[in-house]
Design a protein around this motif. Structure first.
Motif, PDB file in Angstrom:
ATOM      1  N   ARG A 118       0.828  -1.304  -0.059  1.00 58.03           N
ATOM      2  CA  ARG A 118      -0.016  -0.093  -0.075  1.00 58.03           C
ATOM      3  C   ARG A 118       1.169   1.149   0.015  1.00 58.03           C
ATOM      4  NH1 ARG A 118      -5.078  -0.946   2.708  1.00 58.03           N
ATOM      5  NH2 ARG A 118      -5.877  -3.046   1.874  1.00 58.03           N
ATOM      6  N   ILE A 119       0.908   2.051  -1.183  1.00 59.06           N
ATOM      7  CA  ILE A 119       1.537   3.196  -0.935  1.00 59.06           C
ATOM      8  C   ILE A 119       0.508   4.394  -0.499  1.00 59.06           C
ATOM      9  CG2 ILE A 119       2.980   4.845  -2.629  1.00 59.06           C
ATOM     10  CD1 ILE A 119       3.133   2.466  -4.486  1.00 59.06           C
ATOM     11  N   TYR A 120       1.129   4.856   0.817  1.00 58.71           N
ATOM     12  CA  TYR A 120       0.049   5.868   1.018  1.00 58.71           C
ATOM     13  C   TYR A 120       0.833   7.165   1.449  1.00 58.71           C
ATOM     14  CZ  TYR A 120      -3.476   2.459   3.007  1.00 58.71           C
ATOM     15  OH  TYR A 120      -4.315   1.605   3.159  1.00 58.71           O
ATOM     16  N   ARG A 121       0.146   8.082   1.695  1.00 54.54           N
ATOM     17  CA  ARG A 121       0.507   9.548   2.097  1.00 54.54           C
ATOM     18  C   ARG A 121       0.465   9.346   3.523  1.00 54.54           C
ATOM     19  NH1 ARG A 121      -2.773  10.554  -2.424  1.00 54.54           N
ATOM     20  NH2 ARG A 121      -4.480  10.550  -1.018  1.00 54.54           N
ATOM     21  N   MET A 122       1.670  10.061   4.072  1.00 51.57           N
ATOM     22  CA  MET A 122       1.632  10.129   5.458  1.00 51.57           C
ATOM     23  C   MET A 122       1.736  11.528   6.048  1.00 51.57           C
ATOM     24  SD  MET A 122       3.198   9.674   8.844  1.00 51.57           S
ATOM     25  CE  MET A 122       4.792  10.398   8.231  1.00 51.57           C
ATOM     26  N   ARG A 123       0.794  12.121   6.719  1.00 51.75           N
ATOM     27  CA  ARG A 123       0.933  13.436   7.159  1.00 51.75           C
ATOM     28  C   ARG A 123       1.140  13.546   8.498  1.00 51.75           C
ATOM     29  NH1 ARG A 123       0.197  18.420   8.893  1.00 51.75           N
ATOM     30  NH2 ARG A 123      -0.847  20.111   7.607  1.00 51.75           N
ATOM     31  N   GLY A 127       3.218  19.383  10.315  1.00 53.44           N
ATOM     32  CA  GLY A 127       3.454  19.998   9.033  1.00 53.44           C
ATOM     33  C   GLY A 127       4.216  19.549   7.909  1.00 53.44           C
ATOM     34  N   TRP A 128       4.665  18.073   7.965  1.00 54.38           N
ATOM     35  CA  TRP A 128       5.498  17.746   6.848  1.00 54.38           C
ATOM     36  C   TRP A 128       4.744  16.337   6.521  1.00 54.38           C
ATOM     37  CZ3 TRP A 128       7.420  12.772   8.292  1.00 54.38           C
ATOM     38  CH2 TRP A 128       7.705  12.778   9.707  1.00 54.38           C
ATOM     39  N   SER A 129       4.865  15.948   5.343  1.00 49.60           N
ATOM     40  CA  SER A 129       4.421  14.672   4.872  1.00 49.60           C
ATOM     41  C   SER A 129       5.317  13.738   3.934  1.00 49.60           C
ATOM     42  CB  SER A 129       3.146  14.883   3.739  1.00 49.60           C
ATOM     43  OG  SER A 129       3.709  15.613   3.225  1.00 49.60           O
ATOM     44  N   MET A 130       5.103  12.697   3.803  1.00 54.10           N
ATOM     45  CA  MET A 130       5.926  11.647   2.847  1.00 54.10           C
ATOM     46  C   MET A 130       4.856  10.848   2.009  1.00 54.10           C
ATOM     47  SD  MET A 130       8.693  10.143   5.552  1.00 54.10           S
ATOM     48  CE  MET A 130      10.235  11.324   6.410  1.00 54.10           C
ATOM     49  N   VAL A 131       5.377  10.013   1.292  1.00 54.71           N
ATOM     50  CA  VAL A 131       4.807   9.037   0.522  1.00 54.71           C
ATOM     51  C   VAL A 131       5.601   7.554   0.828  1.00 54.71           C
ATOM     52  CG1 VAL A 131       3.872   7.971  -1.768  1.00 54.71           C
ATOM     53  CG2 VAL A 131       3.647  10.477  -1.206  1.00 54.71           C
ATOM     54  N   ILE A 132       4.799   6.730   1.311  1.00 55.18           N
ATOM     55  CA  ILE A 132       5.681   5.566   1.694  1.00 55.18           C
ATOM     56  C   ILE A 132       4.883   4.225   1.338  1.00 55.18           C
ATOM     57  CG2 ILE A 132       6.550   4.209   3.872  1.00 55.18           C
ATOM     58  CD1 ILE A 132       6.135   7.005   5.557  1.00 55.18           C
ATOM     59  N   PRO A 133       5.905   3.410   0.674  1.00 52.74           N
ATOM     60  CA  PRO A 133       5.291   2.442   0.162  1.00 52.74           C
ATOM     61  C   PRO A 133       5.508   1.114   1.329  1.00 52.74           C
ATOM     62  CG  PRO A 133       7.454   2.847  -0.964  1.00 52.74           C
ATOM     63  CD  PRO A 133       7.174   3.932   0.248  1.00 52.74           C
ATOM     64  N   TRP A 134       4.021   0.845   1.899  1.00 56.56           N
ATOM     65  CA  TRP A 134       4.256  -0.035   3.105  1.00 56.56           C
ATOM     66  C   TRP A 134       4.017  -1.453   2.542  1.00 56.56           C
ATOM     67  CZ3 TRP A 134       5.580   2.014   7.634  1.00 56.56           C
ATOM     68  CH2 TRP A 134       5.085   3.496   7.766  1.00 56.56           C
ATOM     69  N   GLN A 135       4.351  -2.269   3.377  1.00 55.27           N
ATOM     70  CA  GLN A 135       3.766  -3.922   3.334  1.00 55.27           C
ATOM     71  C   GLN A 135       3.158  -4.267   4.552  1.00 55.27           C
ATOM     72  OE1 GLN A 135       7.512  -3.624   1.941  1.00 55.27           O
ATOM     73  NE2 GLN A 135       6.365  -2.813   0.267  1.00 55.27           N
ATOM     74  N   TRP A 217      -5.583   8.549   7.047  1.00 51.15           N
ATOM     75  CA  TRP A 217      -6.333   9.691   7.045  1.00 51.15           C
ATOM     76  C   TRP A 217      -6.063  10.327   8.312  1.00 51.15           C
ATOM     77  CZ3 TRP A 217      -8.574   4.838   7.407  1.00 51.15           C
ATOM     78  CH2 TRP A 217      -9.298   4.729   8.506  1.00 51.15           C
ATOM     79  N   LYS A 218      -5.261  10.004   9.217  1.00 54.81           N
ATOM     80  CA  LYS A 218      -5.124  10.553  10.396  1.00 54.81           C
ATOM     81  C   LYS A 218      -3.365  11.038  10.720  1.00 54.81           C
ATOM     82  CE  LYS A 218      -8.651   7.965  12.881  1.00 54.81           C
ATOM     83  NZ  LYS A 218      -9.193   8.939  13.539  1.00 54.81           N
ATOM     84  N   TYR A 219      -3.585  12.164  11.423  1.00 58.28           N
ATOM     85  CA  TYR A 219      -2.010  12.463  11.601  1.00 58.28           C
ATOM     86  C   TYR A 219      -1.094  11.423  12.086  1.00 58.28           C
ATOM     87  CZ  TYR A 219      -3.780  17.121  11.090  1.00 58.28           C
ATOM     88  OH  TYR A 219      -4.401  18.577  10.687  1.00 58.28           O
TER      89      TYR A 219
END
Lengths: 303, 199
Positions: A118-123, A127-135, A217-219
């Motif tokens: 699952r490639i998810y956004r992480m916020r 105030g910063w964010s990443m895109v992380i390819p989780w397994q 969808w949560k911090y």
């Protein structure tokens, strides 16, 4: 109906682990060689409909810029201090309002669940964010195995709190063990993931090895790391951050550009690796999937 | 305790000036080498803020040193260190205006009104401006007695600067670092109060 094992497959047909590990590189190579310029995504995993197409953040950044206060409050501290965390053997205690409580080894926990990417956004709330390819696998499929009763309205999670392995516990920055919670419907939501790896590698300690929650969808602080206890409870649990400062960190902590943190705006975010800021999206861009969970709720009150 | 005069003016003063530039050089080097971690903008903003605060405290420490150990020459470093505090604070502010807010003046104004840690940080900077402007010797002569009164602004502005740091860190529930600065500032201001009431 009996499904017979294909007779022409032997042990020799299984992919060598090293090759399996390298498949991304191989596919990249293939993609580059065969389809020069046609931008074929490497199909390492069956692509989840929940995955984003955005470019994942560099592995180096995901594994060196962390909040894991048990190993220090500096962003770079978990990467250097979390080596002391022993993730094998590991067990998780399941208790509370369910038919099958008990202490389960990590292997028992993971065995029935096929991993998916699952490639998810992480916020992060900062105030910063990443895109992380989780397994990982959906949390809901695990929770069902313990047969929660009708009294189970919430799920409460705890991180390991061992002063031997986590020297920073003596700094009473938060009330240890780190505690988080979800409403039952949030926990059962198909987006909610239990992760065991990222970038096709087992989770590093600083990222919450061996088992962590991911609620995109949560911090970020809701996505509790290195879980040792899962409890089914009737009352809404109090998370560690809520306990530390309830005015600033609510139980829900859904990503919401409209509701500011008292100390800073949540209107935009800096994607790690990018120069400009980008606008923060409602529910971190997962509104289509999760907004219905909160219909009728005033998100300013239930922040 | 004094240094021989030529040693002080020809060697020590330039040395202090060079040392005060080291943080800037290190920050510049870090940006150039991309060695400031995953969020270099945050790292640079924080570190210039840290240095502004450190130079403020150093500036305040010089007269304390004069009173406690009798090192009177130190006072002649005060303008320079104070101006370095202003310099690092300016870079800190510009980084916020540019790389955090991208000169969105509406957003900046809302930030100042709504967020106490921004409010006090901005106030501290505003109070620092007249001190920097009136730092040349000619201004001292022109203002006479009023110069001294004006420059007592450093006391409230230092408190606001520490508060700015404190409230920023408080959100993360970790105030150990701002606490250290607060204690140093309390000692420096406390010594002044003590001298005042003793006299």
């Amino acid at each position: 109906m009996i499904i017979k094992r294909a007779p022409d497959l032997t042990e020799n047909d299984t992919t060598a682990y090293a090759l399996y590990q390298n498949r991304r590189e191989f596919l990249k190579f293939l993609g580059g060689a065969v389809a020069l310029g046609t931008a074929l995504p490497p199909l390492a995993w069956a692509k989840s409909v929940f995955s984003t197409d955005e470019k994942p953040t560099d592995f180096e950044d995901i594994t060196s810029y962390n909040n894991f206060y048990e190993f220090g409050t500096g962003k770079d501290e978990p990467a250097s201090n979390a080596k002391t965390l022993v993730t094998s053997p590991w067990s998780v205690t399941v208790d509370g309002e369910c038919e099958k409580p008990g202490t389960y080894t990590l292997e028992e926990m993971l065995k029935p669940h096929p991993l998916e990417e699952r490639i998810y956004r992480m916020r992060c709330v900062e105030g910063w964010s990443m895109v992380i390819p989780w397994q990982g696998f959906p949390l809901g499929s695990l929770l069902k195995r313990f047969q929660p009763t009708s009294k189970a309205k919430f799920v409460r999670f705890e991180t390991l709190a061992d002063p031997q392995q986590m020297p920073e516990l003596k700094q009473k920055v938060l009330d240890w063990p780190y505690t988080e919670g979800l409403r039952m419907d949030e926990a059962m939501h198909p987006l909610t993931l239990l992760a065991t790896g990222l970038y096709d590698k087992p989770l590093l300690n600083q990222n919450g090895a061996p088992l962590r929650l991911v609620v995109p969808w949560k911090y970020g602080f809701k996505s509790i790391k290195s879980i040792v206890r899962i409890s089914f409870v009737e009352q809404q649990p109090v998370s560690s951050w809520e306990k530390a400062n309830a005015k600033e960190y609510g139980f829900y902590s859904n990503v919401n550009p409209e509701v500011d943190h008292p100390r800073w705006s949540q209107y935009n975010e800096r994607r790690i690796g990018e120069f400009s800021k980008r606008k923060t999206l409602m529910f971190n861009g997962y509104a289509e999937q999760v907004a219905s969970l909160y219909s009728g709720m005033d998100l300013r009150t239930y922040y | 305790m004094q240094f021989p005069e030529p040693l002080f003016t020809r060697f020590l003063k330039p040395l202090v000036f060079a040392c005060a530039l080291i943080p800037l050089v290190l920050i510049g080097w870090g940006v150039w080498q991309d060695s400031l971690g995953a969020n270099p903008i945050e790292a640079v903003t924080r570190s210039t803020g840290d240095w502004a605060l450190r130079f403020l405290l150093l500036t305040l420490a010089l007269s304390t040193l004069r009173r406690l150990v009798g090192w009177t020459q130190g006072i002649r470093l005060r303008r320079m260190l104070g101006l370095f505090a202003f310099f690092y604070a300016s870079v800190h502010l510009i980084l916020y205006l540019w790389l955090d807010q991208f000169f969105d003046w509406g957003g900046i104004w809302r930030d100042i009104l709504k967020r106490p840690f921004i409010t006090v940080g901005m106030l501290a900077f505003l109070m620092l401006i007249p001190l920097a402007i009136t730092s040349p010797k000619a201004m001292l002569r022109r203002l006479g007695k009023r110069w001294k009164t004006l420059h007592t602004l450093i006391y409230p502005l230092s408190m606001l600067a520490v508060l700015h740091f404190w409230w920023m860190k408080d959100a993360k529930s970790d105030v150990s670092e701002p606490l250290l600065y607060a204690l140093i500032l309390a000692a420096l201001l406390g010594e002044r109060l003590y001298q005042r009431f003793k006299a």
